[in-house]
Design a protein around this motif. Structure first.
Motif, PDB file in Angstrom:
ATOM      1  N   TYR A 276      80.886 -47.139  82.170  1.00 28.71           N
ATOM      2  CA  TYR A 276      81.369 -46.562  82.509  1.00 28.71           C
ATOM      3  C   TYR A 276      82.234 -47.110  83.929  1.00 28.71           C
TER       4      TYR A 276
ATOM      5  N   ILE B 187      87.223 -51.751  87.064  1.00 28.72           N
ATOM      6  CA  ILE B 187      88.473 -52.454  86.302  1.00 28.72           C
ATOM      7  C   ILE B 187      90.035 -51.988  86.042  1.00 28.72           C
ATOM      8  N   ARG B 188      89.491 -50.518  85.993  1.00 24.43           N
ATOM      9  CA  ARG B 188      91.300 -49.959  85.510  1.00 24.43           C
ATOM     10  C   ARG B 188      91.887 -49.933  87.012  1.00 24.43           C
ATOM     11  N   GLN B 189      90.963 -49.111  87.955  1.00 28.51           N
ATOM     12  CA  GLN B 189      91.550 -49.083  88.958  1.00 28.51           C
ATOM     13  C   GLN B 189      92.098 -50.006  89.274  1.00 28.51           C
TER      14      GLN B 189
ATOM     15  N   ALA C 273      96.090 -48.929  87.553  1.00 33.15           N
ATOM     16  CA  ALA C 273      95.846 -47.480  87.419  1.00 33.15           C
ATOM     17  C   ALA C 273      95.541 -46.636  88.592  1.00 33.15           C
TER      18      ALA C 273
ATOM     19  N   TRP D 272      90.161 -38.174  86.247  1.00 37.88           N
ATOM     20  CA  TRP D 272      90.978 -38.962  85.432  1.00 37.88           C
ATOM     21  C   TRP D 272      92.355 -38.644  84.725  1.00 37.88           C
ATOM     22  N   TRP D 273      92.842 -38.342  84.075  1.00 42.33           N
ATOM     23  CA  TRP D 273      93.869 -37.752  82.860  1.00 42.33           C
ATOM     24  C   TRP D 273      94.476 -36.504  83.658  1.00 42.33           C
TER      25      TRP D 273
ATOM     26  N   THR E 167      89.023 -39.006  75.401  1.00 40.92           N
ATOM     27  CA  THR E 167      88.998 -40.745  75.778  1.00 40.92           C
ATOM     28  C   THR E 167      87.973 -40.989  74.892  1.00 40.92           C
TER      29      THR E 167
ATOM     30  N   THR F 207      92.659 -53.137  88.291  1.00 45.83           N
ATOM     31  CA  THR F 207      94.387 -53.050  87.176  1.00 45.83           C
ATOM     32  C   THR F 207      95.475 -51.825  88.106  1.00 45.83           C
TER      33      THR F 207
ATOM     34  N   TYR G  57      83.580 -50.177  83.690  1.00 43.62           N
ATOM     35  CA  TYR G  57      85.335 -50.162  83.271  1.00 43.62           C
ATOM     36  C   TYR G  57      86.573 -48.947  84.210  1.00 43.62           C
ATOM     37  N   ALA G  58      86.013 -48.423  85.155  1.00 41.34           N
ATOM     38  CA  ALA G  58      87.028 -46.968  85.609  1.00 41.34           C
ATOM     39  C   ALA G  58      87.326 -47.989  86.764  1.00 41.34           C
TER      40      ALA G  58
END
Length: 121
Positions: free
Chosen positions: A47, A53-55, A59, A116-117, A2, A57, A50-51
């Motif tokens: 980071y 916000i990602r979770q 993800a 994460w991935w 990423t 929303t 970002y993580a």
């Protein structure tokens, strides 16, 4: 890989290089070494946001969430702790100790990407 991992790798590598050079050139903690630690810390804050916000929303991480956030919190504490140590120990070797932050955070970022991935880079 990423974009966040690539940026983090660059910041950690540059921080490590700066600290190694300052270990050779200075007999005390160098401002550039301390600034490089601040850059690593700033990156980690971005980071983490970002993580989060990602979770928030929807993800999810592929691995365990507690492990993911444990790595992030540990990584966030590391530069701060080493900075405090470097301010107390005003020798050439504080620059060398600061260099290990970049190396350790890089390994932690690699692990965060795996969690994460769910893949190895």
């Amino acid at each position: 890989m990423t974009a966040m991992f690539i940026v983090g790798t660059a910041i950690c590598g540059l921080s490590t290089l700066i600290c190694w050079i300052m270990t050779a050139l200075r007999n005390h903690p160098a401002d550039s070494s301390i600034i490089s630690l601040a850059a690593v810390e700033l990156y980690l804050i971005v980071y983490a946001v970002y993580a989060g916000i990602r979770q928030a929303t929807g993800a999810t991480v592929t691995g365990e969430a507690w492990e993911f956030w444990g790595y992030i919190l540990t990584a966030l504490i590391l530069p701060v702790g080493v900075f405090i140590w470097a301010v107390i120990d005003k020798t050439r070797w504080s620059n060398l100790v600061m260099s290990f932050v970049g190396l350790v955070v890089f390994v932690m970022l690699y692990r965060l990407e795996e969690i994460w991935w769910g893949t190895t880079l």
